[in-house]
Design a protein around this motif. Sequence first.
Motif, short mmCIF file in Angstrom:
data_model
loop_
_atom_site.label_atom_id
_atom_site.label_comp_id
_atom_site.label_asym_id
_atom_site.label_seq_id
_atom_site.Cartn_x
_atom_site.Cartn_y
_atom_site.Cartn_z
N PRO A 40 -8.19 -8.64 -4.18
CA PRO A 40 -7.25 -7.51 -4.17
C PRO A 40 -6.33 -7.57 -5.39
O PRO A 40 -6.12 -8.64 -5.98
CB PRO A 40 -6.47 -7.72 -2.87
CG PRO A 40 -6.55 -9.20 -2.62
CD PRO A 40 -7.89 -9.64 -3.13
N GLU A 82 -3.33 -5.16 -5.51
CA GLU A 82 -2.13 -4.34 -5.32
C GLU A 82 -0.86 -5.09 -5.68
O GLU A 82 0.01 -4.55 -6.39
CB GLU A 82 -2.06 -3.86 -3.86
CG GLU A 82 -3.11 -2.84 -3.47
CD GLU A 82 -4.41 -3.48 -3.02
OE1 GLU A 82 -4.53 -4.74 -3.13
OE2 GLU A 82 -5.31 -2.75 -2.56
N GLU A 123 0.83 -1.21 0.00
CA GLU A 123 0.00 0.00 0.00
C GLU A 123 0.86 1.25 0.00
O GLU A 123 0.61 2.20 -0.75
CB GLU A 123 -0.91 -0.02 1.23
CG GLU A 123 -1.76 1.22 1.43
CD GLU A 123 -2.49 1.21 2.76
OE1 GLU A 123 -3.34 2.10 2.95
OE2 GLU A 123 -2.21 0.32 3.60
N HIS A 161 -11.41 -4.13 -1.97
CA HIS A 161 -11.75 -5.39 -2.64
C HIS A 161 -11.14 -6.55 -1.84
O HIS A 161 -10.14 -7.15 -2.26
CB HIS A 161 -11.22 -5.39 -4.08
CG HIS A 161 -11.71 -4.23 -4.89
ND1 HIS A 161 -12.99 -4.15 -5.38
CD2 HIS A 161 -11.08 -3.09 -5.27
CE1 HIS A 161 -13.14 -3.01 -6.05
NE2 HIS A 161 -11.99 -2.35 -5.99
N SER A 193 -9.72 -2.40 3.11
CA SER A 193 -9.57 -2.91 1.74
C SER A 193 -10.85 -2.69 0.95
O SER A 193 -11.95 -3.04 1.40
CB SER A 193 -9.23 -4.39 1.77
OG SER A 193 -9.21 -4.93 0.46
N TYR A 197 -2.32 -13.31 -1.28
CA TYR A 197 -2.45 -12.28 -0.25
C TYR A 197 -2.69 -12.87 1.13
O TYR A 197 -2.39 -12.23 2.14
CB TYR A 197 -3.61 -11.34 -0.61
CG TYR A 197 -3.40 -10.57 -1.88
CD1 TYR A 197 -3.06 -9.22 -1.86
CD2 TYR A 197 -3.56 -11.18 -3.13
CE1 TYR A 197 -2.88 -8.50 -3.03
CE2 TYR A 197 -3.37 -10.47 -4.30
CZ TYR A 197 -3.03 -9.14 -4.24
OH TYR A 197 -2.83 -8.43 -5.40
N THR A 237 -6.35 -8.15 3.82
CA THR A 237 -7.56 -7.50 3.32
C THR A 237 -8.79 -7.69 4.20
O THR A 237 -9.75 -6.93 4.09
CB THR A 237 -7.91 -8.04 1.91
OG1 THR A 237 -8.24 -9.43 2.00
CG2 THR A 237 -6.75 -7.84 0.96
#
Length: 379
Positions: free
Chosen positions: A258, A260, A211, A254, A252, A239, A244
């Motif tokens: 996710p 990212e 992030e 999504h 988060s 992840y 998340t």
Amino acid sequence: ARGYKPQVPEVKIMNEAFLREVRLWGRAYELGLMAEMKLRTGDLFSDLDLGIKMISHRKFPFLPHPARRPAKVRPHPDAANALAYYPGCSLHATSPEFDHSTRAVCQALGMELIEPRGWVCCGSSAAHRADPGAALRLPLENLVLIEQSGFQEVVMPCAACFNRHKTALHELRRHGERHVGERHVGERAASPPEQSGYAYQGSVRVSSLAESIHNRVGLEGVAAKVKQPLHDLRLVCYYGCLLTRPPEVTGSAHPENPTELDELMAALGAQVLDWSYKTTCCGAAHSLTRPDIVLKLSGDLIQHARQAGAEAIAVACPLCHTNLDARQFQMKLAEPMPVLFFTQLMAVAFGLPEKAASLNKNLVDPRPMLFAKGVIGLS
């Protein structure tokens, strides 16, 4: 407290042993934890093969590293232009490759990381399950230390540490209690007098590493640093549970899908494949209590990654990495699959020195695959 016996006694023993190490040292001490568990359960030989492999890769410090809180917390002179760096216990022990590659990559990206002296364990799953007071108090101790040191943002590479600190902030928002209690979870990690009763001001932003890289550098900035693109490398991003979820805690947008890490790996030139198991549990903290569950869940993840066409898995959690990487030899797989921290792949793509990526620390050696792809040379 009501006298109910746990259905899995090993879980209770692990929680007690983990928190005992935190009381003694302020941080987790893996060898002490495992020694107590084996003595109390009488199971002296299971995972001995795994322990030997971990020790041979220098992933188990033989001596504990106590948290030494400063007698008085003073603002750091560079705090205004830097990020507080909270590595957590795993990056100083079982996952040094994550620590080394994180520091090297952030330096290459112009992100100055400063590790505050005296941080303590976040409590991990043990405090969350067995001591709700410690589960709030331990992260709050760190946030107070970071805030008093003058930092406005703290970066946490470890998904579990990130989740525990975000959970503490969520509890503060719900209940409004911002004071550090008079008692810390242990004598050696007790708050110094000037911190006792300190009212946390809520000024510290807790960010995961991915992030923070997105927000501060951006995908174009990451791509601009690439010297050795990861072309032809097919990988999936994993992840885990804690980066998340739950979304009301992590923020988060999504939580089930996710992107990212996918975007960061694509910026390195890798061919990132979509799959349906990004956030499926690997077995997590049951690694020491129910390894049969971990072997089943982690083995399934590797199988699904291979079915998706992946040659490697990129991860962002030390415990997920241990379950997926270190335990592969116990899964009796026909062909092992390299599992790398996403920062290791960034270090490789940035053309950083071999020491920065610490590829030699992975139990499933990724170097033959990366050499075959032409992204690293022979060491």
